[in-house]
Design an enzyme around this catalytic site. Structure first.
Site, PDB file in Angstrom:
ATOM      1  CD  GLU A  60       6.579   1.459   3.381  1.00 20.19           C
ATOM      2  OE1 GLU A  60       5.669   1.248   2.563  1.00 20.19           O
ATOM      3  OE2 GLU A  60       6.365   1.880   4.542  1.00 20.19           O
ATOM      4  CD  GLU A  77       4.154  -2.881   3.271  1.00 16.67           C
ATOM      5  OE1 GLU A  77       3.461  -1.849   3.430  1.00 16.67           O
ATOM      6  OE2 GLU A  77       5.116  -3.180   4.002  1.00 16.67           O
TER       7      GLU A  77
END
Length: 454
Positions: A177, A365
């Site tokens: 991320e 995720e």
């Protein structure tokens, strides 16, 4: 089938996703390991950031966290008992190279060798993330991601990881991320290292874009038989209304949150059309940088939790757009004030499928935090169970419609340290009693076990 009905997920089985589809769980080093100063481990930016009062909920920190450093065998055996065959975890840069560059820690290498070897012995495939936000403080003292030297630092770090673990680890992710660690850490200042402003954000973005390709090339050279990816946070962006300025605000937010890192990776450059302020990043671009930013990953990790509703705001600098909080919209929310909106994960799979250069998508995720209560030794987390079911159903919908999605990793295995929010939000399939380090499988974890075992 109505894929928006979570009850339909009870009818799904892993084989409905195809024989090569993988299911697992995801974690991150700083959030679970603890052992912050054991042996010769160096200080990370999160060690430093959490040491300052007011940065973290209740001034909490990850010095012990889930004590995974000492309890990894117990946790991996628990995974095995829950039919989990794929485990995503990250390597702590400051545990492997305490000062970020220079001497490699034999103790740090030995620890991750023990984790990897025990996973394999238990029939669990290790999926390793090279960088999950915990930059060595020694490098931050030199500017961190703002300093272009990070390209060499990161290349060397990736080389060390690939050299020591690539003989057994065949599934790699370069960055976790990057939009979050650059945006929250170098623009808003709410994550480590706590820096703010465009003068920090823009160079950090560009250097992270280059590093995701640098890491990919290094892994390809040293572990040629590996599956290599990188992960991106993303949320479906919906305009608050169909008014032209709200629609434009949503396009701007989508460009910043969902396109900023994937598009230069694919050779499309930065999305400056919808976010003109990004043109200032040109000050940090050297000749051939945009060519060097391109890498042909085997897969893209998509990390989705919610959707965001965006409206025009004159008062937000640069973007003129703001997110309307879920709690203000009369929708079901998680403890993080994120809307529970399962179609978002389907729509983001569809969005990334539209890019010609994306070979394969893996959900690396997905999960939710709710108010978990331990009652008589059990945690009946019905809301999380339904959240997982409804989102997994959306993934299966995407798969059934021919979209190229090949895996799903739940966030997360055990309750852990959740960055600025500390230990308040619990995302785990397994409840962690942080006073005793006892693990208790929640109802959602029992369901996941039965689902995987079916």
């Amino acid at each position: 089938m109505d894929f928006n009905n979570p009850q339909n997920a009870f009818n799904l089985k892993p084989q409905d996703f195809g024989k090569d589809f993988v299911f697992g769980v995801s974690t991150a080093a700083y959030q679970i390991e603890g052992a912050h100063a054991i042996h010769d481990k160096g200080v990370s930016i999160w060690d430093q950031f959490t040491s300052k009062k007011g940065n973290i909920f209740n001034n909490q920190h990850g010095q012990i966290a889930c004590d995974f450093y000492n309890k990894f065998e117990e946790d991996i055996l628990l995974m095995k008992s829950m039919n989990i065959k794929h485990f995503r975890f990250s390597l702590a840069w400051s545990r492997i190279i305490p000062n970020g560059t220079g001497v490699v820690s034999s103790e740090g290498i030995a620890f991750y060798n023990r984790v990897i070897n025990f996973c394999i012995a238990c029939g669990i495939t290790p999926w390793v993330t090279v960088y999950h936000w915990d930059l060595p403080q020694a490098l931050q003292n030199q500017g961190g991601w703002v300093n272009r030297e990070v390209l060499q630092w990161f290349e060397n770090y990736t080389r060390v990881c690939a050299t020591h673990f690539g003989d057994r680890v065949k599934h790699w992710m370069v960055l976790n991320e990057p939009m979050v660690f650059t945006g929250a850490g170098y623009f808003l200042g709410v994550h480590a290292p706590g820096n703010k402003g465009l003068k920090n954000f823009l160079p950090a973005v560009h250097h992270a874009v280059l590093c995701q390709a640098i890491g990919g090339r290094m892994l390809r050279d040293l572990v040629p038989d590996a599956q290599i990816g990188s992960t991106f946070s993303c949320s479906e962006i919906t305009p608050y209304s169909q008014a032209a300025r709200d629609v434009l605000a949503a396009k701007k937010a989508n460009a910043l949150l969902n396109r900023l890192f994937i598009e230069p990776l694919l050779g499309l450059g930065y999305p400056t059309k919808h976010v003109p302020v990004l043109k200032r990043i040109e000050a940090y671009i050297k000749p051939d940088d945009l060519k060097k930013a391109v890498f042909d990953f085997d897969f893209i990790g998509v990390q989705n939790y919610t959707r965001e509703v965006v409206k025009h705001s004159y008062f937000v600098p640069y973007l003129r757009a703001r997110i309307v909080k879920a709690s203000k919209r009369n929708v079901k929310t998680t403890l993080m004030d994120w809307e529970v909106y399962p179609p978002s994960i389907y729509n983001m799979i569809a969005h990334f499928n539209e890019y010609k250069g994306v070979k394969k998508i893996i959900i690396t995720e997905n999960g939710a935090a709710f108010t978990d209560k331990l009652v008589s030794g059990e945690v009946n987390d019905t809301e999380r169970l339904q959240y997982l079911q409804s989102h997994i159903a959306q993934v299966q919908k995407a798969k059934a419609e021919g979209l190229n999605v090949a895996g799903y990793f739940a966030w997360t295995f055990t309750d852990n340290f959740e960055w600025a929010e500390g230990y308040h939000p619990r995302f785990g399939l397994v409840y962690t009693d942080f006073s005793t380090q006892q693990r208790i499988v929640k109802a959602s974890g029992k369901w996941y076990k039965d689902f995987l075992g079916s």
